[in-house]
Structure formats: C-alpha cells, structure tokens
Write an enzyme that holds these catalytic residues in place. Structure first.
Site, PDB file in Angstrom:
ATOM      1  N   GLU A 220       0.825  -1.207   0.000  1.00  0.00           N
ATOM      2  CA  GLU A 220       0.000   0.000   0.000  1.00  0.00           C
ATOM      3  C   GLU A 220       0.859   1.257   0.000  1.00  0.00           C
ATOM      4  OE1 GLU A 220      -2.948  -0.085   3.158  1.00  0.00           O
ATOM      5  OE2 GLU A 220      -3.102  -2.257   2.900  1.00  0.00           O
TER       6      GLU A 220
ATOM      7  N   CYS B 298       3.267   8.314   1.569  1.00  0.00           N
ATOM      8  CA  CYS B 298       3.605   7.305   2.572  1.00  0.00           C
ATOM      9  C   CYS B 298       3.847   5.992   1.843  1.00  0.00           C
ATOM     10  CB  CYS B 298       2.451   7.179   3.567  1.00  0.00           C
ATOM     11  SG  CYS B 298       2.723   5.893   4.789  1.00  0.00           S
TER      12      CYS B 298
ATOM     13  N   CYS C 168       4.920  -7.728   7.910  1.00  0.00           N
ATOM     14  CA  CYS C 168       5.819  -7.224   8.950  1.00  0.00           C
ATOM     15  C   CYS C 168       5.997  -8.283  10.032  1.00  0.00           C
ATOM     16  CB  CYS C 168       5.221  -5.946   9.554  1.00  0.00           C
ATOM     17  SG  CYS C 168       6.280  -5.142  10.761  1.00  0.00           S
TER      18      CYS C 168
ATOM     19  N   CYS D 234       3.131  -5.767  16.479  1.00  0.00           N
ATOM     20  CA  CYS D 234       2.439  -4.794  17.337  1.00  0.00           C
ATOM     21  C   CYS D 234       0.937  -5.139  17.382  1.00  0.00           C
ATOM     22  CB  CYS D 234       2.632  -3.373  16.814  1.00  0.00           C
ATOM     23  SG  CYS D 234       4.370  -2.867  16.759  1.00  0.00           S
TER      24      CYS D 234
ATOM     25  N   CYS E   5      -1.792  -3.188  15.141  1.00  0.00           N
ATOM     26  CA  CYS E   5      -1.452  -2.872  13.749  1.00  0.00           C
ATOM     27  C   CYS E   5      -1.914  -3.951  12.772  1.00  0.00           C
ATOM     28  CB  CYS E   5       0.060  -2.673  13.637  1.00  0.00           C
ATOM     29  SG  CYS E   5       0.590  -2.255  11.971  1.00  0.00           S
TER      30      CYS E   5
ATOM     31  N   GLU F 259       8.703  -2.688   8.627  1.00  0.00           N
ATOM     32  CA  GLU F 259       9.595  -2.000   9.558  1.00  0.00           C
ATOM     33  C   GLU F 259      10.864  -1.621   8.780  1.00  0.00           C
ATOM     34  OE1 GLU F 259       9.896  -0.604  12.597  1.00  0.00           O
ATOM     35  OE2 GLU F 259      11.970  -0.330  11.984  1.00  0.00           O
TER      36      GLU F 259
ATOM     37  N   ASN G  18      -6.402   4.014  15.064  1.00  0.00           N
ATOM     38  CA  ASN G  18      -7.253   3.576  13.962  1.00  0.00           C
ATOM     39  C   ASN G  18      -7.856   2.242  14.335  1.00  0.00           C
ATOM     40  OD1 ASN G  18      -7.877   4.212  11.117  1.00  0.00           O
ATOM     41  ND2 ASN G  18      -5.819   5.099  11.227  1.00  0.00           N
TER      42      ASN G  18
ATOM     43  N   CYS H 279      -2.478   1.823   7.495  1.00  0.00           N
ATOM     44  CA  CYS H 279      -1.943   0.645   8.177  1.00  0.00           C
ATOM     45  C   CYS H 279      -2.379  -0.724   7.681  1.00  0.00           C
ATOM     46  CB  CYS H 279      -2.286   0.714   9.672  1.00  0.00           C
ATOM     47  SG  CYS H 279      -1.851   2.249  10.421  1.00  0.00           S
TER      48      CYS H 279
HETATM   49  N1  SAH Z   1       7.179  -0.271  11.443  1.00  0.00           N
HETATM   50  C1  SAH Z   1       7.277   1.152  11.526  1.00  0.00           C
HETATM   51  C2  SAH Z   1       6.529   1.902  10.441  1.00  0.00           C
HETATM   52  C3  SAH Z   1       5.150   1.426  10.041  1.00  0.00           C
HETATM   53  S1  SAH Z   1       3.773   1.777  11.055  1.00  0.00           S
HETATM   54  C4  SAH Z   1       6.863   1.623  12.902  1.00  0.00           C
HETATM   55  O1  SAH Z   1       6.455   0.818  13.717  1.00  0.00           O
HETATM   56  O2  SAH Z   1       7.000   2.806  13.190  1.00  0.00           O
HETATM   57  C5  SAH Z   1       3.504   3.507  11.010  1.00  0.00           C
HETATM   58  C6  SAH Z   1       2.900   4.026  12.287  1.00  0.00           C
HETATM   59  O3  SAH Z   1       1.511   3.661  12.416  1.00  0.00           O
HETATM   60  C7  SAH Z   1       3.586   3.503  13.525  1.00  0.00           C
HETATM   61  O4  SAH Z   1       3.739   4.531  14.461  1.00  0.00           O
HETATM   62  C8  SAH Z   1       2.585   2.484  14.022  1.00  0.00           C
HETATM   63  O5  SAH Z   1       2.776   2.203  15.375  1.00  0.00           O
HETATM   64  C9  SAH Z   1       1.290   3.192  13.716  1.00  0.00           C
HETATM   65  N2  SAH Z   1       0.101   2.342  13.750  1.00  0.00           N
HETATM   66  C10 SAH Z   1      -0.008   1.040  13.444  1.00  0.00           C
HETATM   67  N3  SAH Z   1      -1.294   0.608  13.620  1.00  0.00           N
HETATM   68  C11 SAH Z   1      -1.994   1.666  14.039  1.00  0.00           C
HETATM   69  C12 SAH Z   1      -3.359   1.870  14.380  1.00  0.00           C
HETATM   70  N4  SAH Z   1      -4.245   0.867  14.337  1.00  0.00           N
HETATM   71  N5  SAH Z   1      -3.729   3.103  14.765  1.00  0.00           N
HETATM   72  C13 SAH Z   1      -2.839   4.130  14.813  1.00  0.00           C
HETATM   73  N6  SAH Z   1      -1.544   4.004  14.500  1.00  0.00           N
HETATM   74  C14 SAH Z   1      -1.126   2.781  14.130  1.00  0.00           C
END
Ligand code: SAH
Length: 335
Positions: free
Chosen positions: A85, A98, A105, A109, A112, A153, A284, A325
């Site tokens: 995406e 973006c 990944c 987390c 995510c 990541e 989100n 995301c």
């Molecule tokens: N892996 C990297 C970059 C990708 S995620 C990282 O972890 O930073 C980009 C951002 O979106 C990160 O800050 C991540 O924690 C956040 N993110 C992921 N899922 C999310 C969600 N459901 N709501 C809000 N932010 C989210």
C-alpha cells in the site's frame, strides 16, 4: 542501480561512460516505461540493454480516492504477485507520500493491521522507488515529502532502505532532499544508532505508544528485545549525532494508554530527550482487535504541553477510504 554502478555496467557493454548518465536521466527523471523511448540512445545499445536488463513497473490493483480530502490510496502489485500500500496525502504545504518498505511485517504490534498476516519479504530499493514514481505518474501530483510509515519495519530492511534513499536523493533523479523524509521505526535500537552515524538528515519517528516496559511489552513485542531505556538512549544519540529532534508517535487507545498516570510516565520518560515532539494519534480501529479510539486525546495533549513536552494531534486523512496501516492489503488477501 546507482549512477556509478550503471556507468560500470555500461562501460562493460562497450559503450561510452556518459551514456550511463543519459540512461539514468531517462529512467529516473523522464521515467520511460520502454527503452525505445530513449531517443538519444542508439538502436544497437537499446537492443543490448533489452537483452540483459528488465524495466520493472508496478500495477495498480486498487485505487481509492477520499471524497473528504483528496487522499489517494494505492494497492500496488509487484511482478511476483505480492502487494503493498502507498498513500498520497495533500496538505497546504505540499504533497506527502507514505510508502511501504516490506510485504507484511515481523514486529507483531498488537494494534497494527500490517503485521496480522505475518511477514512475506523485504521490498527492494527499486520497489520503494517505483511507489514514488508510479504514484506521481498516476496522480499527476509531485511528491514533496516522503514518510516511511507504510507496511513494514524500515530498520528491519536497513540496507535496501538506505540504497533507496540514495537513489531518491540523487541529483540526476528525483533529487529529493532527505530533510523531507521521515522514517518511522518501532525501535530497532542498533539500527537507530547506525542511522545516526550515517547522518542522512532525515527525521526519525519512533513508535512509542507506551511509556514503561510493562505497558510497552504488552502491546509491542519489540520492547522485549530493546527496552524503553535502551530506546531512549538511542534517541538521545540520534539527536546528538544529527541535531534532528525525534518525533514520537503515540496512538491513544481507550482504556489502554490514555490515562493521566500514563501521561505522567510519558513526561518523565521524555524529559531527558527534550526537545522532542510527540505526535498523538487517535488509534485507527482495525477489524482484528477490540481497541477503540480514546476520547481523551485533548486532555492527554494538555498534560504533555503543560509539562513542557511539545505535542500535537495528528490530523486524520482519508477516513472514508481506510487509508491506514495495511487494511487494504488485508482486505484484498481475504477476497
Ligand atoms: N514499522 C514502523 C513503520 C510502520 S507503522 C513503525 O512501527 O514505526 C507507522 C505508524 O503507524 C507507527 O507509528 C505504528 O505504530 C502506527 N500504527 C499502526 N497501527 C496503528 C493503528 N491501528 N492506529 C494508529 N496508529 C497505528
């Protein structure tokens, strides 16, 4: 290939070195999709290139355009069928793209969507660059800043990301200053230090989301590998080496990390790395988890700013098109 690498190949093919510069311009400035379009290169040279090399392209599987704010989200497909995406956002100060850095990944987390189906593979430098080129071509908008905040990541794909940044900033190509690039990481500490030493000028965003080991362990498995103290030390090092303030991302989840006690812990954690910036994001909501958006975003922000920690609330763009995301890729996999 970088220009010096292309020069070496072109000379090995029996052509003059300056031809490499012309070809690089066709590829990265004019962005031809067929070598036949390179009008100042000889037919025999183009034939030789076509025999040994391939011009890759991305295909657009889906494209969603927000009616609210013009945000465009692309689901791209690579030649091997994998998908990623990319999101084009337009702000008053310009267009920001973006991009994704991996297919899936490994980081796990809990909030995510990008990580739910696991990891497939790293993206190549060309595959990151093509997200920029294809999005510019299709949208007719020029990318003025870039964020590495899509699927994946970036510091888990370090060498390819660094090579992509080299191509992106090359004067003969897109020529984007890395001061207009933000890289977001969940906290791969040794790579943060390596990136600091590389002095690229880019902005480091750190996905923090919780201020203590106990709370961060519960939502971000990477914290078990590199804890918050090690992470903050690496952030201090990044600031010392580059002079660039760290931006911390903090997604506020109702009942999980939006209470006054958590805000206090966050203030205490960040004081040693101040001046820094906290980006508060109403989480989100994704299908795979019960997490709900916090209703206390403004109170949380006020606690931070009252205590000298610079904090802003991130504007939501593309709310009507699931522009965040990994949700589009997940949907397409389900279908
Ligand atoms: N892996 C990297 C970059 C990708 S995620 C990282 O972890 O930073 C980009 C951002 O979106 C990160 O800050 C991540 O924690 C956040 N993110 C992921 N899922 C999310 C969600 N459901 N709501 C809000 N932010 C989210």
């Amino acid at each position: 290939m970088t220009l010096p690498e292309l020069e070496a190949d072109i000379v090995a093919l029996g052509e003059k070195k300056f031809r490499a510069g012309q070809l690089y311009g066709w590829l990265h400035d004019k962005r031809v999709t067929d070598l036949e379009e390179c009008s100042n290169l000889s037919k025999s040279f183009i034939e030789k290139l076509n025999e040994g090399y391939e011009l890759k392209r991305l295909s657009i599987v889906r494209k969603l355009e927000s009616k609210l704010d013009g945000t465009v989200k692309y689901l791209y497909e690579f030649p091997d069928g994998e998908r990623c995406e990319t999101v084009m956002m337009s702000y008053r100060h310009g267009n920001s793209l973006c991009i994704s850095t991996q297919v899936g990944c490994k980081m796990g987390c809990s909030f995510c969507a990008s990580t739910k189906a696991g990891f497939v593979r790293d993206l190549l430098p060309s595959e990151m660059l093509l997200q920029v080129y294809e999005s510019e071509r299709d949208s007719g908008r020029k990318v003025e800043s870039l964020v590495l905040m899509g699927i994946g990541e970036p510091l888990d794909n370090y060498d390819n990301v660094m090579r992509f940044l080299e191509l992106l900033s090359s004067p003969e190509g897109k020529n984007l200053s890395l001061r207009h690039v933000s890289l977001s990481t969940c906290g791969i500490v040794p790579r943060i230090r390596e990136l600091a030493d590389a002095k690229t000028g880019l902005t480091l965003s750190v996905s923090l989301h919780a201020p203590t080991d106990e709370k961060r362990d519960a939502i971000m498995p990477v914290n078990k590998l590199y804890n918050t103290a090690e992470l903050i030390d690496a952030c201090k090092y990044y600031f010392a080496q580059t002079g660039r303030r760290i931006s911390f991302e903090f997604a506020l989840i109702a009942g999980v990390n939006d209470d006054p006690q958590t805000a206090k812990e966050l203030i205490k954690l960040l004081r040693p790395v101040s001046p820094c910036h906290v980006n508060l994001i109403p989480v989100n909501e994704i299908r795979e988890r019960e997490y709900r958006k916090s209703g206390k975003v403004r109170e949380f922000q006020k606690m931070l700013t009252d205590n000298g920690i610079n904090a802003t609330v991130r504007r939501t763009l593309g709310a009507d098109i699931n522009a965040a995301c990994g949700q589009l890729r997940r949907d397409s996999m389900r279908e």
